[in-house]
Design a protein around this motif. Structure first.
Motif, PDB file in Angstrom:
ATOM      1  N   GLY A 124       0.778  -1.225   0.000  1.00 57.72           N
ATOM      2  CA  GLY A 124       0.000   0.000   0.000  1.00 57.72           C
ATOM      3  C   GLY A 124       0.810   1.274   0.000  1.00 57.72           C
ATOM      4  O   GLY A 124       0.240   2.373  -0.094  1.00 57.72           O
ATOM      5  N   MET A 125       2.142   1.166   0.079  1.00 55.36           N
ATOM      6  CA  MET A 125       2.992   2.361   0.134  1.00 55.36           C
ATOM      7  C   MET A 125       3.543   2.758  -1.235  1.00 55.36           C
ATOM      8  O   MET A 125       4.267   3.751  -1.342  1.00 55.36           O
ATOM      9  N   GLY A 126       3.231   1.973  -2.259  1.00 58.75           N
ATOM     10  CA  GLY A 126       3.622   2.356  -3.610  1.00 58.75           C
ATOM     11  C   GLY A 126       5.120   2.327  -3.845  1.00 58.75           C
ATOM     12  O   GLY A 126       5.877   1.637  -3.156  1.00 58.75           O
ATOM     13  N   ASN A 127       5.529   3.094  -4.851  1.00 58.63           N
ATOM     14  CA  ASN A 127       6.929   3.149  -5.248  1.00 58.63           C
ATOM     15  C   ASN A 127       7.743   4.002  -4.281  1.00 58.63           C
ATOM     16  O   ASN A 127       7.202   4.671  -3.403  1.00 58.63           O
ATOM     17  N   ASN A 128       9.065   3.977  -4.465  1.00 59.50           N
ATOM     18  CA  ASN A 128       9.933   4.811  -3.643  1.00 59.50           C
ATOM     19  C   ASN A 128       9.573   6.279  -3.805  1.00 59.50           C
ATOM     20  O   ASN A 128       8.951   6.687  -4.796  1.00 59.50           O
ATOM     21  N   GLN A 129       9.998   7.100  -2.849  1.00 58.86           N
ATOM     22  CA  GLN A 129       9.489   8.460  -2.764  1.00 58.86           C
ATOM     23  C   GLN A 129      10.509   9.426  -2.184  1.00 58.86           C
ATOM     24  O   GLN A 129      11.590   9.028  -1.731  1.00 58.86           O
ATOM     25  N   MET A 130      10.130  10.700  -2.195  1.00 55.89           N
ATOM     26  CA  MET A 130      10.911  11.770  -1.589  1.00 55.89           C
ATOM     27  C   MET A 130       9.958  12.628  -0.771  1.00 55.89           C
ATOM     28  O   MET A 130       8.907  13.041  -1.257  1.00 55.89           O
ATOM     29  N   VAL A 131      10.306  12.843   0.496  1.00 53.82           N
ATOM     30  CA  VAL A 131       9.462  13.628   1.393  1.00 53.82           C
ATOM     31  C   VAL A 131      10.268  14.793   1.947  1.00 53.82           C
ATOM     32  O   VAL A 131      11.503  14.808   1.893  1.00 53.82           O
ATOM     33  N   ALA A 132       9.569  15.772   2.490  1.00 53.19           N
ATOM     34  CA  ALA A 132      10.215  16.960   3.065  1.00 53.19           C
ATOM     35  C   ALA A 132       9.647  17.208   4.450  1.00 53.19           C
ATOM     36  O   ALA A 132       8.499  16.847   4.757  1.00 53.19           O
ATOM     37  N   THR A 133      10.457  17.833   5.296  1.00 59.44           N
ATOM     38  CA  THR A 133      10.002  18.206   6.623  1.00 59.44           C
ATOM     39  C   THR A 133      10.698  19.484   7.068  1.00 59.44           C
ATOM     40  O   THR A 133      11.833  19.750   6.661  1.00 59.44           O
ATOM     41  N   ILE A 134      10.012  20.264   7.873  1.00 57.80           N
ATOM     42  CA  ILE A 134      10.622  21.368   8.601  1.00 57.80           C
ATOM     43  C   ILE A 134      10.974  20.812   9.980  1.00 57.80           C
ATOM     44  O   ILE A 134      10.074  20.442  10.750  1.00 57.80           O
ATOM     45  N   VAL A 135      12.254  20.719  10.287  1.00 56.24           N
ATOM     46  CA  VAL A 135      12.661  20.139  11.560  1.00 56.24           C
ATOM     47  C   VAL A 135      12.030  20.929  12.703  1.00 56.24           C
ATOM     48  O   VAL A 135      12.104  22.153  12.755  1.00 56.24           O
ATOM     49  N   GLY A 136      11.398  20.207  13.605  1.00 61.00           N
ATOM     50  CA  GLY A 136      10.705  20.841  14.712  1.00 61.00           C
ATOM     51  C   GLY A 136       9.205  20.814  14.552  1.00 61.00           C
ATOM     52  O   GLY A 136       8.469  20.872  15.532  1.00 61.00           O
ATOM     53  N   SER A 137       8.732  20.705  13.308  1.00 57.18           N
ATOM     54  CA  SER A 137       7.291  20.646  13.071  1.00 57.18           C
ATOM     55  C   SER A 137       6.746  19.247  13.298  1.00 57.18           C
ATOM     56  O   SER A 137       5.579  19.073  13.637  1.00 57.18           O
ATOM     57  N   GLY A 138       7.596  18.248  13.063  1.00 62.05           N
ATOM     58  CA  GLY A 138       7.146  16.868  13.168  1.00 62.05           C
ATOM     59  C   GLY A 138       6.347  16.391  11.977  1.00 62.05           C
ATOM     60  O   GLY A 138       5.950  15.230  11.923  1.00 62.05           O
ATOM     61  N   GLU A 139       6.086  17.264  10.993  1.00 61.15           N
ATOM     62  CA  GLU A 139       5.273  16.895   9.833  1.00 61.15           C
ATOM     63  C   GLU A 139       6.145  16.498   8.655  1.00 61.15           C
ATOM     64  O   GLU A 139       7.131  17.178   8.338  1.00 61.15           O
ATOM     65  N   TYR A 140       5.739  15.424   7.982  1.00 57.59           N
ATOM     66  CA  TYR A 140       6.436  14.932   6.799  1.00 57.59           C
ATOM     67  C   TYR A 140       5.459  14.948   5.630  1.00 57.59           C
ATOM     68  O   TYR A 140       4.334  14.465   5.747  1.00 57.59           O
ATOM     69  N   ARG A 141       5.912  15.512   4.499  1.00 61.38           N
ATOM     70  CA  ARG A 141       5.018  15.702   3.365  1.00 61.38           C
ATOM     71  C   ARG A 141       5.668  15.116   2.105  1.00 61.38           C
ATOM     72  O   ARG A 141       6.815  15.435   1.776  1.00 61.38           O
ATOM     73  N   ARG A 142       4.916  14.287   1.384  1.00 59.32           N
ATOM     74  CA  ARG A 142       5.446  13.603   0.198  1.00 59.32           C
ATOM     75  C   ARG A 142       5.488  14.554  -0.987  1.00 59.32           C
ATOM     76  O   ARG A 142       4.471  15.101  -1.413  1.00 59.32           O
ATOM     77  N   PHE A 143       6.692  14.702  -1.582  1.00 56.51           N
ATOM     78  CA  PHE A 143       6.904  15.624  -2.694  1.00 56.51           C
ATOM     79  C   PHE A 143       6.990  14.910  -4.039  1.00 56.51           C
ATOM     80  O   PHE A 143       6.665  15.489  -5.075  1.00 56.51           O
ATOM     81  N   LEU A 144       7.432  13.651  -4.038  1.00 60.38           N
ATOM     82  CA  LEU A 144       7.736  12.990  -5.310  1.00 60.38           C
ATOM     83  C   LEU A 144       7.613  11.485  -5.133  1.00 60.38           C
ATOM     84  O   LEU A 144       7.922  10.940  -4.073  1.00 60.38           O
ATOM     85  N   THR A 145       7.161  10.818  -6.194  1.00 57.41           N
ATOM     86  CA  THR A 145       7.204   9.361  -6.244  1.00 57.41           C
ATOM     87  C   THR A 145       7.931   8.938  -7.518  1.00 57.41           C
ATOM     88  O   THR A 145       7.936   9.647  -8.526  1.00 57.41           O
ATOM     89  N   ALA A 146       8.533   7.750  -7.452  1.00 60.87           N
ATOM     90  CA  ALA A 146       9.432   7.281  -8.505  1.00 60.87           C
ATOM     91  C   ALA A 146       8.745   6.316  -9.456  1.00 60.87           C
ATOM     92  O   ALA A 146       7.689   5.758  -9.145  1.00 60.87           O
TER      93      ALA A 146
END
Length: 658
Positions: free
Chosen positions: A566-588
């Motif tokens: 269910g997690m699909g292909n490999n990916q690239m995520v971004a975070t602002i350190v301290g926010s605790g939030e991770y956001r998916r920017f790209l999939t391969a």
């Protein structure tokens, strides 16, 4: 001949560390309780444990680029969903385009052969074309010393090869000429790139264009230069070696040079007799030829015939991208391991600290500190290019109370003596892993990329990609920091150097995040991520605005399967350190890893690499059906999948991630 095994990081999953040193899991268990680490995903992501004020800046700005820009406070893009599409998916408002693919001409005048979709390019043609399986990468503005964002050089690694794609008939009719083509498909590319009204393009021909391969002459620097363990019949002085290979992640120096890192080099060597020395066992030299097939036709890689040749690999190599006639240098002062990367920082006092991971289960994290100080300005470039030749190498020990120590790997100290098998400092460097064992360094779960926070001097982050050996018989078991005996998802650790100064030997540490799948059946596989889930973190880099970018390398046998369903292909995520939030920017695309991170100085262009698209779940690609898994990037009309550099821009010309 039997079908070779899948060659991607095969030995990264092996264990050659049989020392009794404490594993990271054991150390962290003594420090934290399961409840304190996992309660509150935001807290766990930002400040679960801060023994020395981990989020404080701790001193001078770490990178001059950050000093003149504001730190990002929010992510401005809409997350993309998990994907199994055979393409690169980016957020709405962004464009991604493959523009430097395996087999494309690098741009050397008079030597620009076009790629042949049936893989029939000759051995010599491959020496002038992009290599296979792009990995670590860096952008260097042109001219040298400028901050231009529309013209520069890209230096990038070509980590490994797939013989099923490289040749029309795969491994059939194997000979030295085929092995040489494989050698020419590894190494490094340097290409000139420019942005025009039509977007980014490769400049061809270019005076800077260069391909560095397994047979490019290189010099050896440091105290292992000329050592008895570095001498061979072909190089009786032990000062010159042919080539670099298995180049994984990378580094970029403040004086404008590129560091390429030799990782799974032991995959190339065989010792048919099986009479392994302790040194060969510790670094994973194998007996049988099951992967690249070079040693049977090229005796350089047969350790029975050339026992010291393997000692000449496993180093960090410095390349001057601005001078294609320059000789690359293997810096032995930085130690011989399976280098995943080399993160370069300038300390508040001006000395250089380089952070490195050894990418194998239960291996270590290292730091090199230069003896001499960095001098700003192009006029001092010659001086700065000597900084990695002399200094002190350290290995990390993570203590149970949240403190840490950098242990010096120096001959004559801490038992590194002739009586213990280390006759001199050169031998310590060749036997870096064994020296680290003796000092009692802390075993880690496959240390991968390391990145320094540009707004916090001495603040470092490292991806620990996974280790499913945890909890098996005779191996360290589950604990509070990594509550999963079968650690399929990995985590990210961070540490703060004392006083924000990389020359110090004390640090404080904690865990940034435990990766995982929120839909996993087992609690120990869920992780503690707030936002978009991911697993097997690998590539890691801060951009100029302080956004932390994370790339994943889920193996092709596991992508969207088993615990990763269910997690699909490999990916690239971004975070602002301290926010605790991770956001998916790209999939391969299908079968691919996302790797390589390089931003232009204005943060308006992001270059990434797509490695091994189309890689099957096991074995090599089938030469009779090369597009069985993927046809990216050329599509159905193309001959086979091709690793490629992808250029990503925002459609409104804005800053990436804003």
């Amino acid at each position: 001949m039997s079908k070779p095994y899948l060659i991607k990081s095969r030995h990264a999953d092996d264990i050659s560390n049989t020392s009794s040193n404490a594993a990271f899991s054991q150390v962290l268990q003594a420090k934290l309780s399961r409840r304190s680490l996992l309660q509150g995903s935001a807290a766990a992501g930002a400040a679960a444990v801060l023994p020395l004020g981990l989020l404080q800046s701790g001193g001078a700005q770490a990178k001059t680029a950050a000093a003149s820009s504001a730190r990002a406070r929010r992510l401005g893009f809409k997350s993309v969903p998990f994907s199994t599409q055979d393409t690169v998916v980016v957020p709405e408002g962004y464009t991604a385009r493959a523009f430097y693919k395996w087999g494309d001409p690098v741009g050397i005048a008079g030597k620009m052969p076009a790629f042949k979709p049936d893989a029939s390019n000759s051995t010599q043609e491959q020496a002038y074309q992009a290599g296979m399986h792009h990995d670590g990468m860096a952008f260097f503005p042109l001219p040298l010393g400028s901050n231009r964002a529309d013209h520069g050089l890209l230096a990038m690694n070509h980590e490994y090869i797939d013989n099923g794609l490289l040749f029309p008939d795969g491994t059939a009719n194997w000979d030295l000429n085929k092995a040489r083509k494989g050698q020419n498909a590894m190494g490094v590319s340097v290409v000139e790139v420019r942005r025009s009204g039509n977007g980014w393009e490769i400049v061809r021909p270019s005076a800077y264009a260069r391909r560095i391969t397994v047979n490019t002459p290189m010099s050896i620097s440091g105290l292992a230069r000329g050592h008895a363990l570095m001498k061979t019949a072909a190089d009786s002085r032990g000062t010159t070696v042919l080539g670099t290979m298995q180049n994984c992640a990378n580094g970029k120096t403040s004086w404008g040079t590129y560091l390429t890192c030799e990782e799974n080099w032991s995959d190339i060597f065989t010792k048919p007799s099986g009479n392994m020395t302790a040194l060969e066992k510790r670094y994973g030299i194998g007996r049988e030829e099951k992967e690249y097939l070079w040693s049977g036709v090229d005796s350089r890689f047969n350790s029975d015939k050339n026992p010291n040749e393997a000692n000449r690999f496993g180093w960090v190599v410095e390349i001057d991208p601005f001078n294609p006639q320059s000789t690359p240098r293997k810096h032995t002062a930085l130690g011989r391991i399976k280098h995943e990367g080399a993160e370069v920082t300038v300390t508040p006092g001006g000395r250089v600290a380089v952070y490195m991971g050894d990418d194998q289960r239960f291996e270590y994290i290292y730091k090199f500190v230069s003896k001499n100080a960095y001098r700003p300005g192009n006029d001092n470039r010659a001086h700065n290019m000597s900084l990695l030749e002399e200094g002190t190498l350290y290995v990390a020990r993570f203590n149970a109370d949240g403190s840490g120590d950098w242990l010096p790997l120096v001959h004559g100290q801490n038992g590194l003596t002739a009586e213990n098998g280390f006759a001199d400092q050169g031998e310590v460097l060749v036997k870096t892993r064994m020296a680290a064992d003796l000092l009692g360094a802390t075993k880690m779960d496959r240390p991968e990329w390391i990145s320094a926070d540009p707004f916090a001097s001495g603040s470092l982050y490292c991806t620990l990609t996974n280790n499913n050996e945890r909890g098996k018989e005779g191996k360290p078991g589950a604990d509070a920091a990594n509550p999963r005996n079968d650690n399929r998802f990995g985590h990210i650790i961070r540490w703060q150097e004392k006083d924000g100064d990389g020359t110090q030997t004390a640090f404080a540490w904690d865990i940034l995040v435990l990766a995982g799948n929120k839909q996993a059946a087992k609690a120990e596989h869920k992780g503690n991520i707030k936002g978009d889930g991911f697993g097997s973190p690998d590539g890691l880099s801060f951009d100029h605005r302080g956004v932390l970018w994370i790339q994943t390398d889920v193996s092709s046998s596991t992508i969207n399967q088993k615990e990763y369903a269910g997690m699909g292909n490999n990916q690239m995520v971004a975070t602002i350190v301290g926010s605790g939030e991770y956001r998916r920017f790209l999939t391969a695309p299908n079968g691919a890893e996302v790797t390589g991170i390089a931003f232009t100085p204005d943060n308006k262009t992001l270059f990434i690499n797509i490695q091994h698209p189309g890689e099957p779940s096991e074995g090599l690609s089938d030469p009779s059906n090369p597009k069985a898994v993927s046809s990216w990037p050329d599509g159905p009309s193309g001959g086979r999948p091709r690793a490629a550099t992808v250029v990503i821009t925002k459609n409104d010309g804005g800053v990436i991630g804003s």
